[in-house]
Write an enzyme that holds these catalytic residues in place. Structure first.
Site, PDB file in Angstrom:
ATOM      1  N   HIS A 180       1.645   4.456  -2.840  1.00  0.00           N
ATOM      2  CA  HIS A 180       1.681   5.922  -2.653  1.00  0.00           C
ATOM      3  C   HIS A 180       3.035   6.465  -3.124  1.00  0.00           C
ATOM      4  O   HIS A 180       3.113   7.494  -3.790  1.00  0.00           O
ATOM      5  CB  HIS A 180       1.533   6.270  -1.170  1.00  0.00           C
ATOM      6  CG  HIS A 180       0.124   6.220  -0.644  1.00  0.00           C
ATOM      7  ND1 HIS A 180      -0.894   6.978  -1.162  1.00  0.00           N
ATOM      8  CD2 HIS A 180      -0.432   5.519   0.388  1.00  0.00           C
ATOM      9  CE1 HIS A 180      -2.022   6.745  -0.481  1.00  0.00           C
ATOM     10  NE2 HIS A 180      -1.770   5.853   0.462  1.00  0.00           N
ATOM     11  N   GLU A 204      -5.008   7.750  -2.831  1.00  0.00           N
ATOM     12  CA  GLU A 204      -5.452   6.461  -2.299  1.00  0.00           C
ATOM     13  C   GLU A 204      -5.726   5.476  -3.444  1.00  0.00           C
ATOM     14  O   GLU A 204      -5.559   4.267  -3.286  1.00  0.00           O
ATOM     15  CB  GLU A 204      -6.697   6.698  -1.433  1.00  0.00           C
ATOM     16  CG  GLU A 204      -6.960   5.669  -0.369  1.00  0.00           C
ATOM     17  CD  GLU A 204      -5.852   5.482   0.671  1.00  0.00           C
ATOM     18  OE1 GLU A 204      -5.002   6.381   0.827  1.00  0.00           O
ATOM     19  OE2 GLU A 204      -5.829   4.426   1.311  1.00  0.00           O
ATOM     20  N   HIS A 211       0.830  -1.202   0.000  1.00  0.00           N
ATOM     21  CA  HIS A 211       0.000   0.000   0.000  1.00  0.00           C
ATOM     22  C   HIS A 211       0.877   1.270   0.000  1.00  0.00           C
ATOM     23  O   HIS A 211       0.725   2.147  -0.859  1.00  0.00           O
ATOM     24  CB  HIS A 211      -0.907  -0.022   1.242  1.00  0.00           C
ATOM     25  CG  HIS A 211      -1.823   1.153   1.365  1.00  0.00           C
ATOM     26  ND1 HIS A 211      -3.141   1.108   0.972  1.00  0.00           N
ATOM     27  CD2 HIS A 211      -1.619   2.405   1.824  1.00  0.00           C
ATOM     28  CE1 HIS A 211      -3.699   2.284   1.191  1.00  0.00           C
ATOM     29  NE2 HIS A 211      -2.804   3.093   1.706  1.00  0.00           N
ATOM     30  N   GLU A 212       1.796   1.351   0.951  1.00  0.00           N
ATOM     31  CA  GLU A 212       2.628   2.558   1.051  1.00  0.00           C
ATOM     32  C   GLU A 212       3.552   2.680  -0.167  1.00  0.00           C
ATOM     33  O   GLU A 212       3.824   3.790  -0.634  1.00  0.00           O
ATOM     34  CB  GLU A 212       3.439   2.566   2.351  1.00  0.00           C
ATOM     35  CG  GLU A 212       2.593   2.584   3.639  1.00  0.00           C
ATOM     36  CD  GLU A 212       1.557   3.698   3.707  1.00  0.00           C
ATOM     37  OE1 GLU A 212       1.784   4.778   3.121  1.00  0.00           O
ATOM     38  OE2 GLU A 212       0.493   3.477   4.334  1.00  0.00           O
TER      39      GLU A 212
HETATM   40 ZN    ZN Z   1      -3.166   5.190   1.968  1.00  0.00          ZN
END
Ligand code: ZN
Length: 507
Positions: free
Chosen positions: A274, A300, A270-271
């Site tokens: 980003h 997101e 997830h990170e």
């Molecule tokens: Zn996030």
């Protein structure tokens, strides 16, 4: 920026000033990263003050009337350029931020900031003590301040609109209401159907998985999907986040639970999602307000795309599961890929948003969004919030939290921020991730085959070309239209959920 030599001198001055502000903000971000990773506890009081000082200097420099004058003087220059030229975009985005920043008096910002810290401290005590009455007076003041903040932007349709605008510009409460109601209508029956069948067995994900092995494996995965460690690093923290100091230094943090294999792994992906977005922004934008993601929803969408649409797909694990089994031979050697795939996609009605699966996640967000609107409208008082929270969990998810700690006090957002605009970005991100990914697959149908082979270049390059490089040049709506040819839509997400979960759980 490239064509600076031929530019208007006032544009050069604006650029110089904005870069100086970016330098100060990046220094503050580095202090914050250090605070959340390696700083000894004794550094906390001074660090809080140092951060506040830097942020105040950045704010003062940005709201300096000289910037307003430069932006006004540059209007004819901006009009002479094409809309998507780098220079016109920089002036346009700087003006939007400037106009927003000067609407709010500095004294109010200081009061809000002080209140946020006090409220956060109260929450940090109230949550473990399971005592909502500790935070109630703070939250009442937060609600007053949130209304006051919205009041600095008159002319809104709904009082939440200016607050939503801070993180998802141009999005309105009325549009979001329609989106959430459509999602609820679609998702509630799907959850019904899935949860009426035997639940996936995920007990084997909760054996003992040593931290060093987990970290080593996550690192291997995120490097493979395209996170550039030469322009970033990964460290441990309590609440994982991504932070950037320049396009050449975009860092991520993670946390690992030795009794839960999914936590560290999926939060790392997830990170990294980003971070790849920020690493991919055009270097010409360095030091300017264009060098960041568009909005909380678009950001997101990039993390959720990698975490869920790619990272929880069958093809992804066709490639990586044998490697994961190799690392944890004793724990996973006898677990089939099918069983693993079902376990990482287990759907269950649950109480905690951050642990929720893809199907129920947006229902958690809907509840928070509706409660925010009700409080801002004045139809729900803070005192009645815990009861309203529990009632919505009963009606929407069929569960009632046993305590307020795992109910209304579970998320930090309202207790360290404002009420309004705090949650919609998560759902917008989920919707956009499906819309972007559907387009990527239409244009490059070989992407899933590449993924199965452990080759992420075709997807990464598509995202780089269509989304990453533009930074904040386009609004979320403009970007969606340019990339997918359509405005924001709920349908690609519903198609994705139906397609994936009807295979896992026959409907
Ligand atoms: Zn996030």
């Amino acid at each position: 920026m490239k064509s600076l030599e031929k530019s208007d001198p006032k544009f050069l001055e604006l650029n110089t000033r904005l870069t100086e502000i970016d330098d100060i903000e990046s220094a503050a971000a580095l202090l914050h990263w250090d605070q959340a990773t390696y700083m000894p506890a004794g550094g906390a009081p001074a660090r809080g003050r140092q951060l506040a000082t830097l942020r105040q200097i950045a704010h003062e420099k940005f709201t300096d009337p000289v910037i307003g004058q430069l932006l006004e003087d540059l209007k004819p220059y901006e009009d002479s350029l094409s809309y998507d030229s780098n220079e016109a975009s920089l002036i346009r985005i700087a003006r939007l931020s400037y106009n927003r920043s000067v609407c709010v008096p500095a004294s109010f910002m200081a009061e809000l900031s002080q209140h946020r810290s006090a409220s956060y401290e109260a929450w940090a005590k109230a949550r473990p003590a399971n005592d909502f009455t500790i935070v109630q007076p703070y939250l009442e003041k937060t609600l007053d301040l949130s209304r006051e903040l919205a009041g600095f932007f008159p002319g809104y349709e709904h009082i939440a609109d200016p607050l939503i605008d801070f993180s998802d510009a141009d999005m309105k409460a009325s549009t979001l209401r329609q989106i959430f109601s459509r999602l609820r209508q679609e998702l509630v029956p799907i959850v019904e159907q899935i949860t009426s069948q035997p639940a996936a067995d995920d007990a084997f994900l909760h054996q003992h998985f040593p931290e060093t092995k987990q970290l080593e494996f996550s690192r291997r995965i995120i490097e493979r999907i395209g996170y550039d460690f030469k322009r970033g690093r990964q460290d441990k923290t309590l609440h994982p986040f991504m932070t950037r100091f320049s396009t050449g230094d975009v860092r991520i943090t993670t946390r690992v639970y030795e009794n839960d294999l999914g936590q560290g792994l999926f939060s790392s992906i997830h990170e990294a999602g980003h971070a790849m977005y920020e690493q991919g922004i055009s270097r010409e934008f360095e030091g300017t307000p264009l060098a960041s993601g568009v909005s909380s929803g678009v950001h997101e969408s990039q993390s959720r795309l990698w975490e869920n649409l790619v990272g929880r797909s069958r093809g992804f694990w066709e490639c990586f599961y044998p490697q994961l089994q190799g690392v944890f031979l004793r724990e996973l050697g006898n677990i089939s890929i099918h069983k693993f795939y079902r376990a990482i996609n287990k759907v269950a009605r649950s109480l905690i948003r951050t642990d929720a699966d893809e199907v129920t996640y947006n229902l958690h967000v809907t509840i928070r969004f509706d409660l925010e609107l009700a409080m801002l409208e004045g139809s729900l008082s803070v005192r009645d919030l815990p009861e309203a929270w529990n009632e919505r969990y009963r009606s929407d998810l069929g569960l009632v939290p046993a305590t307020d700690s795992e109910g209304v006090m579970q998320d930090v957002h309202w207790y360290s921020g404002v009420i309004g605009g705090m949650f919609q970005g998560y759902t917008l991100g989920n919707l956009m991730s499906a819309q972007f990914y559907e387009t990527a697959l239409n244009i490059n149908p070989e992407i899933p085959v590449d993924i199965e082979r452990g080759n992420f270049t075709s997807l990464h390059q598509w995202l780089q070309e269509n989304i990453y490089q533009h930074g904040r040049k386009y609004t979320a709506d403009e970007l969606l239209e340019r990339v997918t040819g359509s405005p924001l839509s709920v349908e690609p997400f519903i198609r994705y959920i139906r397609g994936k979960y009807s295979e896992l759980y026959p409907m």
